[in-house]
Write an enzyme that holds these catalytic residues in place. Structure first.
Site, mmCIF file in Angstrom:
data_model
loop_
_atom_site.group_PDB
_atom_site.id
_atom_site.type_symbol
_atom_site.label_atom_id
_atom_site.label_comp_id
_atom_site.label_asym_id
_atom_site.label_seq_id
_atom_site.Cartn_x
_atom_site.Cartn_y
_atom_site.Cartn_z
ATOM 1 N N CYS A 82 0.832 -1.203 0.000
ATOM 2 C CA CYS A 82 0.000 0.000 0.000
ATOM 3 C C CYS A 82 0.876 1.268 0.000
ATOM 4 O O CYS A 82 1.532 1.550 -0.987
ATOM 5 C CB CYS A 82 -0.986 -0.036 1.160
ATOM 6 S SG CYS A 82 -2.387 1.102 0.946
ATOM 7 N N HIS A 169 -3.679 -5.285 0.358
ATOM 8 C CA HIS A 169 -3.182 -5.741 1.667
ATOM 9 C C HIS A 169 -3.179 -7.271 1.721
ATOM 10 O O HIS A 169 -4.201 -7.890 2.025
ATOM 11 C CB HIS A 169 -4.053 -5.175 2.793
ATOM 12 C CG HIS A 169 -3.826 -3.719 3.033
ATOM 13 N ND1 HIS A 169 -2.848 -3.245 3.876
ATOM 14 C CD2 HIS A 169 -4.436 -2.628 2.508
ATOM 15 C CE1 HIS A 169 -2.870 -1.924 3.880
ATOM 16 N NE2 HIS A 169 -3.818 -1.519 3.055
ATOM 17 N N GLU A 171 -1.930 -9.156 3.916
ATOM 18 C CA GLU A 171 -1.935 -9.679 5.288
ATOM 19 C C GLU A 171 -3.331 -9.942 5.832
ATOM 20 O O GLU A 171 -3.490 -10.663 6.823
ATOM 21 C CB GLU A 171 -1.181 -8.717 6.218
ATOM 22 C CG GLU A 171 -1.847 -7.381 6.482
ATOM 23 C CD GLU A 171 -1.554 -6.305 5.433
ATOM 24 O OE1 GLU A 171 -1.763 -5.113 5.730
ATOM 25 O OE2 GLU A 171 -1.138 -6.665 4.311
ATOM 26 N N SER A 223 2.818 -11.842 38.507
ATOM 27 C CA SER A 223 1.393 -11.636 38.790
ATOM 28 C C SER A 223 0.641 -12.954 38.833
ATOM 29 O O SER A 223 -0.464 -13.018 39.360
ATOM 30 C CB SER A 223 0.768 -10.740 37.714
ATOM 31 O OG SER A 223 0.712 -11.431 36.476
ATOM 32 N N GLY A 224 1.237 -14.001 38.253
ATOM 33 C CA GLY A 224 0.538 -15.277 38.143
ATOM 34 C C GLY A 224 -0.188 -15.430 36.827
ATOM 35 O O GLY A 224 -0.719 -16.493 36.517
ATOM 36 N N GLY A 225 -0.205 -14.367 36.015
ATOM 37 C CA GLY A 225 -0.774 -14.450 34.680
ATOM 38 C C GLY A 225 0.176 -15.179 33.744
ATOM 39 O O GLY A 225 1.315 -15.489 34.095
ATOM 40 N N VAL A 226 -0.285 -15.442 32.521
ATOM 41 C CA VAL A 226 0.509 -16.208 31.564
ATOM 42 C C VAL A 226 1.830 -15.510 31.254
ATOM 43 O O VAL A 226 2.900 -16.127 31.268
ATOM 44 C CB VAL A 226 -0.293 -16.425 30.253
ATOM 45 C CG1 VAL A 226 0.549 -17.180 29.237
ATOM 46 C CG2 VAL A 226 -1.580 -17.174 30.537
ATOM 47 N N ASP A 227 1.773 -14.209 30.979
ATOM 48 C CA ASP A 227 2.968 -13.495 30.536
ATOM 49 C C ASP A 227 4.063 -13.479 31.595
ATOM 50 O O ASP A 227 5.212 -13.843 31.332
ATOM 51 C CB ASP A 227 2.610 -12.057 30.131
ATOM 52 C CG ASP A 227 1.551 -12.004 29.051
ATOM 53 O OD1 ASP A 227 1.421 -12.998 28.313
ATOM 54 O OD2 ASP A 227 0.851 -10.990 28.947
ATOM 55 N N SER A 228 3.724 -13.050 32.797
ATOM 56 C CA SER A 228 4.755 -12.964 33.832
ATOM 57 C C SER A 228 5.217 -14.353 34.258
ATOM 58 O O SER A 228 6.379 -14.547 34.620
ATOM 59 C CB SER A 228 4.260 -12.163 35.039
ATOM 60 O OG SER A 228 3.231 -12.831 35.724
ATOM 61 N N SER A 229 4.334 -15.348 34.194
ATOM 62 C CA SER A 229 4.713 -16.714 34.565
ATOM 63 C C SER A 229 5.729 -17.287 33.589
ATOM 64 O O SER A 229 6.742 -17.873 33.994
ATOM 65 C CB SER A 229 3.472 -17.615 34.611
ATOM 66 O OG SER A 229 2.570 -17.184 35.607
#
Length: 510
Positions: A82, A169, A171, A223-229
């Site tokens: 584009c 586009h 994508e 935090s116990g969330g996926v990312d920080s774990s």
């Protein structure tokens, strides 16, 4: 292992992250960089291919993004999409024209399948157009390889220099051959192998963290969330007991979450874990604050202050681990996109922070983070845990945060999550939660008039949090959730279900 790299050059288009995802789906690593990245930096990164994104500008605009012409002489294959297509033509002395009407939406396109870009494709297919300007004259050495009824140059190539541009586009899903076309660019034009994987990513991160940290001490914002774990486990595998995880129980967690986090990381992973009970401190700082941006900033700053205090007790700490991921960076704004909302892992950091950051996941989308978690042997249930924002329930309680409002939200959310699990929908819905709008309404319970809180239920389907659609939860499940909440949470007399996609809405209400 030296990974093959594709650079996605950001010109402010709305689909930039989607382009990166499409590249990575082919097991090719890519990075998004601003259009201001210098030729020297590009040479140093040594990419095997470059993709220019779309953008909202005209090449004739006064402050339109530009690149140095030398970039096209580096011998690196370039694909312009584009605006990126128009910029390539303009930079190489082609002509870009503004027509009387724009071309937008699903469009039939004629393809020259003798081009490597369109190899093994139909001669006519459907693409997605979203442009005003178009290329009216291709640069010297280029030829037109695609057309539409409205666009005389829907794609162009200089095969000798491996320079390609497409006005549509590729994508987005509406370009039916888009994924195949991008695959052709990566493997037929750039000659890549496609050997990047989550296991190789984890290995590289572990090695890099070992080298970066040395014998220094590290704390992790857990935090116990996926990312920080997942971030914590990667760093723990790299440096072991040099890592201390600090879990701040700010009183803004879901029901029983604090105890669950402590059990998992102490018992299953044998990590050094400190749990800090800071509920009174956070609620004190949030008293009287209604603005969501202020709430995020306050929580982000208090998090860091708590870490600094704990670090002093631990001795000489040099690094802080955070579970920042790619969408966090995007939603906090770049040089070419507006800030949607500041993210607690990005915008809320105080300028005088005393630690150096380790963010092992900042290049990954959520589904990739989960894949890394599985590679690292993290239990399936934890890897597929519901996404939960760092500010916690503070941004699910609209307006001022109080203990009473938190308790209402916590109980309603627990009921919603329990019924979703009973219905077997846990892994079919990306994210689901209850929030407390600052709304009360009249109701009747028994023979009495009530004036109580409203609970809003939000559930979305997505793969990366960049875009999402509202989840079509069966009516009988919603009915059961509604009846349970109004019967079990006495301060609530009305339940509403959010049926808005992202965009225009974000997943969280604040």
């Amino acid at each position: 292992m030296n990974k093959e790299l594709v650079l996605v050059v950001d010109f402010g288009g709305q689909y930039n992250q989607l382009i990166a995802r499409r590249v990575r789906e082919n097991r090719v690593y890519c990075e998004i960089v601003p259009y201001t990245t210098s030729i020297e930096d590009i040479k140093e990164k040594a990419p095997k291919g470059i993709i220019f994104t779309g953008g909202p500008n005209s090449v004739y605009g006064e402050n339109a993004p530009r690149v140095q012409k030398e970039l096209f002489d580096l011998g690196i294959p370039v694909l312009g999409i584009c605006y990126g297509d128009q910029l390539m033509a303009h930079s190489l002395e082609g002509e870009v024209t503004s027509p009387e009407k724009r071309e937008y939406g699903k469009t039939d396109v004629n393809l020259d399948n003798s081009s490597l870009l369109f190899k093994d494709m139909k001669e006519k297919d459907q693409c997605w157009m979203s442009h005003t300007d178009y290329i009216s004259k291709v640069p010297k050495g280029f030829k037109i390889i695609a057309t539409t009824d409205e666009c005389p140059c829907a794609a162009m190539e200089n095969a000798e220099k491996k320079l390609y541009g497409v006005q549509f586009h590729p994508e987005v899903e509406h370009t039916l051959f888009g994924k195949k076309m991008l695959k052709n660019f990566l493997f037929n034009v750039c000659n890549l192998k496609g050997d990047w994987s989550m296991s190789s990513f984890a290995e590289q991160q572990i090695k890099a963290i070992k080298e970066k940290v040395g014998d220094k001490k590290v704390i992790c914002a857990l935090s116990g969330g996926v990312d920080s774990s997942v971030a914590a486990v990667i760093v723990h595998k790299a440096i072991g007991k040099q890592l201390t995880c600090i879990f701040v129980d700010h009183g803004l967690l879901r029901k029983d979450e604090g105890d669950q986090v402590e059990k998992i990381f102490k018992d299953q992973f044998d990590m050094n874990l400190i749990r800090v009970n800071a509920q009174d401190r956070f609620l004190g700082k949030l008293k009287g604050v209604s603005d969501p941006e202020r709430k995020r900033k306050i929580i982000g700053e208090e998090f860091i202050r708590v870490f600094e205090e704990e670090a002093k007790k631990l001795g000489d700490i040099s690094f802080l681990v955070q579970g920042t991921i790619y969408p966090d960076i995007v939603e906090s704004g770049t040089n070419t996109s507006a800030t949607i909302k500041s993210h607690h892992n990005v915008g809320g950091l105080p300028e005088d922070m005393e630690f150096k950051l380790i963010e092992p996941l900042r290049e990954l989308f959520k589904d990739e983070v989960r894949a890394v978690g599985e590679e690292l042997g993290i239990p399936h249930k934890l890897v597929w845990r519901q996404p939960f924002p760092g500010p916690g329930l503070a941004i699910r309680v609209l307006g001022e945060v109080t203990e009473e409002k938190l308790a209402i939200t916590r109980e309603a959310d627990a009921i919603f999550r329990e019924e979703i699990a009973k219905a077997g929908l846990e892994e079919k819905i990306w994210q689901y939660f209850a929030c407390l709008p600052n709304i009360q309404s009249v109701g009747v319970m028994g023979d009495e008039r009530t004036y109580c809180h409203t609970i809003a239920l939000r559930a979305v389907t997505s793969s990366d949090a960049m875009t999402s659609d509202w989840a079509r939860i069966p009516y009988e499940v919603l009915d059961k959730v509604s009846r349970r909440i109004v019967n079990e949470v006495k301060e609530v007399n009305r339940i509403v279900y959010d049926v808005t996609s992202k965009p225009p809405a974000t997943i969280e209400w604040e």
